[in-house]
Design an enzyme around this catalytic site. Sequence first.
Site, mmCIF file in Angstrom:
data_model
loop_
_atom_site.group_PDB
_atom_site.id
_atom_site.type_symbol
_atom_site.label_atom_id
_atom_site.label_comp_id
_atom_site.label_asym_id
_atom_site.label_seq_id
_atom_site.Cartn_x
_atom_site.Cartn_y
_atom_site.Cartn_z
ATOM 1 N N ARG A 102 9.173 -0.271 -0.914
ATOM 2 C CA ARG A 102 7.803 -0.751 -0.719
ATOM 3 C C ARG A 102 6.907 -0.360 -1.880
ATOM 4 N NH1 ARG A 102 3.947 1.448 4.103
ATOM 5 N NH2 ARG A 102 3.361 3.026 2.599
ATOM 6 N N CYS A 104 2.623 -0.288 -2.397
ATOM 7 C CA CYS A 104 1.363 -0.429 -1.660
ATOM 8 C C CYS A 104 0.236 -0.141 -2.643
ATOM 9 C CB CYS A 104 1.317 0.534 -0.483
ATOM 10 S SG CYS A 104 -0.102 0.271 0.599
#
Length: 124
Positions: A102, A104
Amino acid sequence: MSKVVHTPNAPEAIGPYSQAMVVGNLVFTSGQIAINPMTSQVEAVTIEEQTEQVCKNLSAVLEAAGTSIDKAVKTTCFLADMADFAAFNGIYGKYFTSKPARSCVAAKALPKGVLVEVEVIAEL
């Protein structure tokens, strides 16, 4: 060869793009925001509510592509305010239990004034 993915169970694209594309054994979703597909409106107010709607939208798109959120290998998450990071993580973690890679980042502004947008790459 690629295939366009479309489902009425997620918001229609708000521009000249697809909800997702299948290429080989991968699905690439467009970023999903907290639009309720039944009303075509952003109804959720809090970061938690918006993240729930985003995850539901992503689940619907991935299902239409023939896969699921459990097969996610990478997500890219955009937050309007990094102060919402912990609250976002609380909801995100309920859906992305396989813990895909991920990124972010904070974005100065997101479409329709939402607080969060997430895109996914998943295996079929």
